[in-house]
Write an enzyme that holds these catalytic residues in place. Structure first.
Site, PDB file in Angstrom:
ATOM      1  N   CYS A   1      -0.111  -1.611  -3.385  1.00 45.70           N
ATOM      2  CA  CYS A   1      -1.232  -1.199  -4.097  1.00 45.70           C
ATOM      3  C   CYS A   1      -1.541   0.254  -4.917  1.00 45.70           C
ATOM      4  O   CYS A   1      -2.035  -0.257  -6.283  1.00 45.70           O
ATOM      5  CB  CYS A   1      -2.622  -0.725  -2.932  1.00 45.70           C
ATOM      6  SG  CYS A   1      -2.533  -2.320  -2.294  1.00 45.70           S
TER       7      CYS A   1
HETATM    8  N1  LIG Z   1       0.654  -5.228   0.858  1.00 46.60           N
HETATM    9  C1  LIG Z   1       0.177  -4.790   1.158  1.00 46.60           C
HETATM   10  O1  LIG Z   1      -0.671  -3.566   1.692  1.00 46.60           O
HETATM   11  C2  LIG Z   1      -1.546  -5.361   0.307  1.00 46.60           C
HETATM   12  C3  LIG Z   1      -2.642  -4.721   0.799  1.00 46.60           C
HETATM   13  C4  LIG Z   1      -3.653  -4.813  -0.155  1.00 46.60           C
HETATM   14  C5  LIG Z   1      -3.806  -6.450  -1.436  1.00 46.60           C
HETATM   15  N2  LIG Z   1      -2.293  -6.738  -1.171  1.00 46.60           N
HETATM   16  C6  LIG Z   1      -2.437  -7.743  -2.011  1.00 46.60           C
HETATM   17  O2  LIG Z   1      -1.918  -8.680  -1.848  1.00 46.60           O
HETATM   18  C7  LIG Z   1      -0.740  -9.576  -2.500  1.00 46.60           C
HETATM   19  C8  LIG Z   1       0.355 -10.057  -1.627  1.00 46.60           C
HETATM   20  O3  LIG Z   1       0.857  -8.933  -1.504  1.00 46.60           O
HETATM   21  P1  LIG Z   1       1.820  -8.943  -0.597  1.00 46.60           P
HETATM   22  O4  LIG Z   1       2.616  -7.256   0.462  1.00 46.60           O
HETATM   23  O5  LIG Z   1       1.300  -9.691   0.533  1.00 46.60           O
HETATM   24  O6  LIG Z   1       3.201  -9.428  -1.447  1.00 46.60           O
HETATM   25  P2  LIG Z   1       4.179 -10.350  -0.334  1.00 46.60           P
HETATM   26  O7  LIG Z   1       5.302 -10.216  -1.152  1.00 46.60           O
HETATM   27  O8  LIG Z   1       4.650  -9.134   1.392  1.00 46.60           O
HETATM   28  O9  LIG Z   1       4.215 -11.463  -0.484  1.00 46.60           O
HETATM   29  C9  LIG Z   1       3.893 -12.530  -0.575  1.00 46.60           C
HETATM   30  C10 LIG Z   1       4.774 -12.973  -0.377  1.00 46.60           C
HETATM   31  O10 LIG Z   1       4.326 -15.184  -1.554  1.00 46.60           O
HETATM   32  C11 LIG Z   1       5.450 -15.912  -1.560  1.00 46.60           C
HETATM   33  N3  LIG Z   1       5.213 -16.397  -2.541  1.00 46.60           N
HETATM   34  C12 LIG Z   1       5.548 -16.359  -4.405  1.00 46.60           C
HETATM   35  N4  LIG Z   1       4.659 -16.959  -5.424  1.00 46.60           N
HETATM   36  C13 LIG Z   1       4.381 -17.602  -4.283  1.00 46.60           C
HETATM   37  C14 LIG Z   1       3.923 -19.212  -4.593  1.00 46.60           C
HETATM   38  N5  LIG Z   1       3.409 -19.840  -5.546  1.00 46.60           N
HETATM   39  N6  LIG Z   1       3.651 -19.679  -3.175  1.00 46.60           N
HETATM   40  C15 LIG Z   1       4.307 -19.660  -2.020  1.00 46.60           C
HETATM   41  N7  LIG Z   1       4.437 -18.356  -1.893  1.00 46.60           N
HETATM   42  C16 LIG Z   1       4.980 -17.479  -2.723  1.00 46.60           C
HETATM   43  C17 LIG Z   1       7.317 -14.625  -1.634  1.00 46.60           C
HETATM   44  O11 LIG Z   1       7.869 -15.274  -1.837  1.00 46.60           O
HETATM   45  C18 LIG Z   1       6.177 -13.957  -1.172  1.00 46.60           C
HETATM   46  O12 LIG Z   1       6.478 -14.284   0.617  1.00 46.60           O
HETATM   47  C19 LIG Z   1      -0.759  -8.610  -3.745  1.00 46.60           C
HETATM   48  O13 LIG Z   1      -1.920  -9.358  -5.178  1.00 46.60           O
HETATM   49  C20 LIG Z   1      -1.196  -7.591  -3.047  1.00 46.60           C
HETATM   50  O14 LIG Z   1      -1.387  -6.728  -4.303  1.00 46.60           O
HETATM   51  C21 LIG Z   1      -1.216  -5.880  -0.907  1.00 46.60           C
END
Ligand SMILES: NC(=O)c1ccc[n+]([C@@H]2O[C@H](COP(=O)([O-])OP(=O)(O)OC[C@H]3O[C@@H](n4cnc5c(N)ncnc54)[C@H](O)[C@@H]3O)[C@@H](O)[C@H]2O)c1
Length: 433
Positions: A270
């Site tokens: 983030c």
């Molecule tokens: N990690 C955090 O602490 C956090 C906190 C708030 C917001 N976010 C936001 O949330 C979003 C996701 O982050 P995250 O940390 O969960 O990412 P991540 O990489 O842990 O998970 C994303 C998942 O999406 C999957 N994926 C990608 N394309 C796909 C598709 N077309 N269909 C199905 N699955 C698909 C990937 O394989 C992966 O498992 C980002 O925008 C991030 O900025 C993250």
């Protein structure tokens, strides 16, 4: 039956796209609230692990996953055609930056394109991925409308930011208020109704743009304040004043102040990334977000600053960085998590290696790390190992580190997290003092 009624009687089927740090806890939360949840991911391995009840996200214990599976409330698949069976779809895919630090919406766009093939009347789509204001309406909506359906009248569309704090023992989906903004009042209402099933407080806002900017603003706020205290730490070092003592004293003020702490830089998915989403979008409006860019510059410089501290500390012992044996404690971007994304420790290790230092690292949560010149594996550090090092750098303050033991054994400690504060020893060099 209308979607609102299906939510009311919990017969609404919930689809979660992207089973990562954000999507998996959300999937489990809906399953625990009594909804049938289907998780979608493009990684077969993740789908298999979920279906076996094996969690790969520290905040989701195996027991929670398996109880959701045993009760048939949760299942995972790679088959996107099943999206058409869902009543509500939450998109939690990555939103990284390109190499030139521009927003990379390719995952969001790809998923919207997939979804447009299966979209049907009365479905709710919610984007949870962090992004710049305008993404839901300007990017997602036109792609979804390629289905022939109209946003608002035929399907609902909203944005709701995930505010998860990985590794937090105090905050989770349930007790963190959920901000929701739909493209029209009905979308906001339906999305808010569904979130009320898993969150104690839901904050409806007037439009997705407000919800999108809220999330980015929260992270910009952190980035700016961390940069401020990182700058203060460098000044304190020069003035021979302890930044840690200053922060502790300032924290006694019961109003108008909130403590932030210096460190080797910022990491995670983030804080290092999200401000760029806003800065970039702002340029479309002929606007330069100077605070945001200055904060990023200061925070990104911190690993370089820590390298100079290490170099100076070794110098006082008549040693050079070149060929020095250095143990870096902690590869994760913050304490007690196993996430190395954008971790300043990796940058620090890379910079130290580039200067000829011999680096080993330990992280109980991260067995291996990939660097540009190869990989390293976490070492177990015995007392003998600690005392054989020229320098031990505390890069991440994992709770399991026995600081007193480390300080007793190491010849030289560079503490970037202030965990040795209060200890008066000649072998400690603390950031910000
Ligand atoms: N990690 C955090 O602490 C956090 C906190 C708030 C917001 N976010 C936001 O949330 C979003 C996701 O982050 P995250 O940390 O969960 O990412 P991540 O990489 O842990 O998970 C994303 C998942 O999406 C999957 N994926 C990608 N394309 C796909 C598709 N077309 N269909 C199905 N699955 C698909 C990937 O394989 C992966 O498992 C980002 O925008 C991030 O900025 C993250």
């Amino acid at each position: 039956m209308k979607l609102a009624d299906k939510i009311g009687n919990k017969s609404a089927r919930v689809g979660i796209v992207g089973l990562g740090y954000v999507g998996l806890p959300l999937a489990v939360a809906f399953a625990e609230a009594g909804f049938k949840v289907l998780g979608f991911d493009t990684q077969q391995k993740r789908v298999d692990l979920v279906n076996q009840g094996k969690s790969y996200i520290a905040d989701v214990p195996d027991t929670h996953l398996s109880s959701a599976l045993d009760n048939d409330f949760l299942e995972a698949t790679t088959n996107q055609s099943k999206l058409k069976e869902m009543d509500a779809i939450f998109i939690c895919v990555p939103t990284p930056l390109t190499r030139t630090r521009e927003p990379d919406l390719s995952y969001v766009i790809h998923e919207a394109e997939e979804l447009s093939k299966y979209l049907r009347h009365d479905q709710l789509v919610v984007l949870e991925s962090t992004t710049y204001p305008g993404t839901t309406r300007e990017v997602m909506l036109p792609i979804l409308e390629r289905s022939g359906l109209k946003g608002g009248s035929d399907f609902c569309l909203a944005f709701s930011p995930e505010r998860v704090d990985p590794g937090s023992k105090n905050y989770n989906i349930k007790n963190t208020p959920k901000v929701v903004g739909g493209i029209d009042p009905k979308s906001t209402e339906v999305a808010a109704l569904l979130y009320q099933q898993v969150a104690e407080a839901v904050i409806p806002v007037s439009c997705p743009e407000v919800a999108e900017l809220t999330k980015v603003f929260e992270n910009v706020f952190r980035s700016v304040n961390i940069a401020l205290v990182n700058e203060l730490a460098q000044l304190c070092q020069r003035m021979n004043i302890s930044v840690w003592e200053v922060i502790a004293a300032a924290s006694s003020k019961p109003f108008g102040y909130m403590p932030f702490y210096p460190g080797p830089g910022v990491g995670g998915h983030c804080i290092p990334l999200d401000p760029y989403y806003l800065a970039n979008k702002a340029r479309e409006y002929d606007f330069h977000t100077r605070f945001i860019e200055l904060a990023a510059e200061i925070n990104e410089h911190m690993p370089y600053y820590v390298v100079s501290c290490i170099m100076e500390a070794l110098n006082t012992q008549g040693k050079s960085l070149n060929r020095a044996e250095i143990l870096v404690l902690g590869a994760a971007y913050k304490k007690d998590v196993g996430d190395v994304r954008e971790s300043p420790s990796l940058k620090l290790i890379q910079l130290l290696q580039d200067k000829g230092a011999r680096i080993s690292y330990n992280d109980p949560y991260i067995p291996d790390i990939q660097l540009s010149h190869g990989s390293l594996s976490s070492v177990d550090f015995t007392e003998e190992y600690l005392s054989s090092m020229d320098c031990v750098v505390i890069a991440t303050d994992h709770s399991c580190y026995n600081i007193e033991r480390i300080v007793d054994e190491a010849k030289l400690i560079v503490d970037t997290r202030g965990v040795t504060k209060g200890l008066v020893r000649k072998n400690i060099v603390r950031l910000g003092e």
